[in-house]
Design an enzyme around this catalytic site. Structure first.
Site, PDB file in Angstrom:
ATOM      1  N   LYS A 109       0.819  -1.225   0.000  1.00 38.78           N
ATOM      2  CA  LYS A 109       0.000   0.000   0.000  1.00 38.78           C
ATOM      3  C   LYS A 109       0.849   1.269   0.000  1.00 38.78           C
ATOM      4  O   LYS A 109       0.477   2.255  -0.625  1.00 38.78           O
ATOM      5  CB  LYS A 109      -0.985   0.006   1.155  1.00 38.78           C
ATOM      6  N   THR A 110       2.001   1.243   0.688  1.00 39.62           N
ATOM      7  CA  THR A 110       2.848   2.437   0.701  1.00 39.62           C
ATOM      8  C   THR A 110       3.418   2.709  -0.684  1.00 39.62           C
ATOM      9  O   THR A 110       3.389   3.840  -1.188  1.00 39.62           O
ATOM     10  CB  THR A 110       3.983   2.297   1.728  1.00 39.62           C
ATOM     11  N   GLU A 152      -2.653   6.767   2.157  1.00 39.86           N
ATOM     12  CA  GLU A 152      -2.507   5.367   2.525  1.00 39.86           C
ATOM     13  C   GLU A 152      -3.413   5.121   3.723  1.00 39.86           C
ATOM     14  O   GLU A 152      -3.340   5.842   4.720  1.00 39.86           O
ATOM     15  CB  GLU A 152      -1.047   5.078   2.869  1.00 39.86           C
TER      16      GLU A 152
END
Length: 446
Positions: A109-110, A152
């Site tokens: 996700k980052t 995020e």
């Protein structure tokens, strides 16, 4: 909300929130058990430790997920009439102030959020960005802009189900941050079913849902929603992919039409998947394909994601945040393209995760030729098994499977790696704790 006090302000997510609040004219103070460079860089008053006396003229207290509601500083804030917000509640409020995109998932996700930020910058959209890592394009872990709001969204926090965005991206989902039977904690879901329900709640609030076409669980959880898919079998795919030691290239194909050649500066097949997720979210927002390709090409990688630190005695040193077996395996597979002898300094992260997944860690780490296992970085967790016992279990099983492995403390590990480093080696530091210090000390200390 005019004056805010942030507990745990050194944390990457909390410091990002502080940076964004400051940019919007909010007065910020903070505290942390170990204030460091992130807190210092904010240029605001930061106290060491936690104490109710930190609260002066603030009207709001922002609390990180693990802090219990009966913490003395939280209790004092309520008694004084302050508004108390969890970090995810504050994030939800900030995202609600404009057109928004949110990226969640167990892995990637980052990086996916960083890629999407790069695309939005390339498109000239002046994005507002909150990231769970450091990205030189922002710079840092946040950017205040007047365009789309991109964040995020950490799935480890059960409150993420309440966050509402127009475009929601889910990269994948595994049983991480799920408490073992008999354990409860604010930053753990009670079961996999609770985690799945939370993700479904997050996706239901979006106007567009972006998920991988090859993930049965995410397809199930996004059933009946305005879904768009990427990867094999999806509307956006990567064709003719070529993987290299420092990046990749592939043909970006949308609904059967080639959009052009995409180039990535970050290695690994998993990063092609991350790029597809970011690209499809951008296309759903209306970004031109040219800007998508330009943004992907510009993306330099997020800090601590296969970050090249330097060399020692001819050995390359790379640092990576991987702290789940799936992430460890993907990182080691990407490292294999460098053609070097793969030697790992691995620091397991969190007792509950390590106790549940230690066999899976062994399976992933077996791709390395040598593994130095450090005691578990507990992140404040307590359990029946000691950090050294858990790590010793991993090292012992690796040796049983024919991998050269040993259990060492941090200073011993540093001394060993420095003495053993040789040309042709890749020393890879892995973990979400303070193992990253070893990478930098290995390169920069004599």
């Amino acid at each position: 909300m005019k004056r805010v006090h942030i507990m745990g302000i050194e944390g990457v997510g909390m410091s990002a929130l502080a940076r964004l609040l400051l940019a919007e004219g909010v007065a910020v103070t903070g505290c942390d058990l170990a204030p460091g460079k992130r807190a210092t860089a904010l240029g605001v008053p930061v106290h060491a430790g936690h104490d109710p006396e930190h609260l002066k003229e603030e009207d709001t207290l922002v609390v990180p997920t693990p802090i219990p509601q009966d913490h003395p500083e939280v209790v004092a804030a309520r008694e004084r009439g302050l508004r108390v917000l969890r970090r995810m509640e504050l994030l939800a409020q900030l995202l609600a102030q404009g057109l928004s995109l949110g990226v969640t998932g167990t892995h990637g996700k980052t990086t996916t959020t960083g890629m999407l930020a790069s695309i939005l910058l390339a498109a000239g959209l002046d994005p507002w960005v909150l990231l769970g890592g450091e990205l030189s394009l922002l710079p840092g872990n946040a950017r205040h802009g007047l365009g789309p709001r991109l964040a995020e969204v950490d799935e480890s926090d059960p409150l993420f189900r309440e966050v509402r965005v127009e475009i929601a991206v889910a990269t994948n989902l595994e049983a991480d941050h799920v408490a073992p039977p008999g354990h409860r904690a604010p930053n753990y879901h009670g079961s996999l079913e609770e985690l799945k329900a939370a993700l479904r709640g997050f996706l239901e609030g979006a106007k567009v849902v972006v998920v991988p076409a090859s993930d049965p669980l995410l397809l199930e959880l996004s059933q009946g929603l305005p879904r768009r898919t990427f990867g094999p079998g999806g509307e956006l795919s990567a064709e003719e992919a070529e993987l290299g030691p420092s990046g990749s290239r592939f043909l970006l194909v949308h609904r059967g039409r080639a959009l052009g050649e995409a180039r990535l500066q970050v290695p690994g097949r998993h990063n092609i998947q991350n790029a597809l997720a970011a690209a499809l979210a951008a296309l759903a927002l209306g970004v031109a394909p040219e800007a998508v390709l330009e943004g992907l090409a510009r993306f330099p990688g997020v800090g601590r994601r296969f970050q090249r630190v330097g060399e020692v005695r001819g050995a390359l040193v790379v640092d990576d945040y991987a702290h789940h077996p799936t992430e460890v395996r993907a990182t080691l597979e990407a490292a294999g393209h460098l053609g070097r002898r793969l030697r790992v300094l691995f620091q397991p992260h969190r007792l509950l995760r390590t106790e549940s997944l230690w066999r899976e860690f062994v399976g992933a780490l077996s791709l390395a030729e040598e593994v130095v296992v450090l005691p578990v970085y507990t992140a404040g967790e307590k359990g029946g098994v000691s950090p050294e016992e858990l790590s010793a279990r991993i090292a012992e099983e690796l040796r049983r499977q024919g991998v050269e492995a040993r259990l060492l403390g941090k200073e011993e590990a540093l001394a060993y790696a420095r003495a053993a480093a040789a040309p042709g080696d890749l020393w890879l530091t892995l973990g979400a704790g303070d193992v990253t210090e070893l990478a930098w000390r290995l390169v920069h200390e004599g």
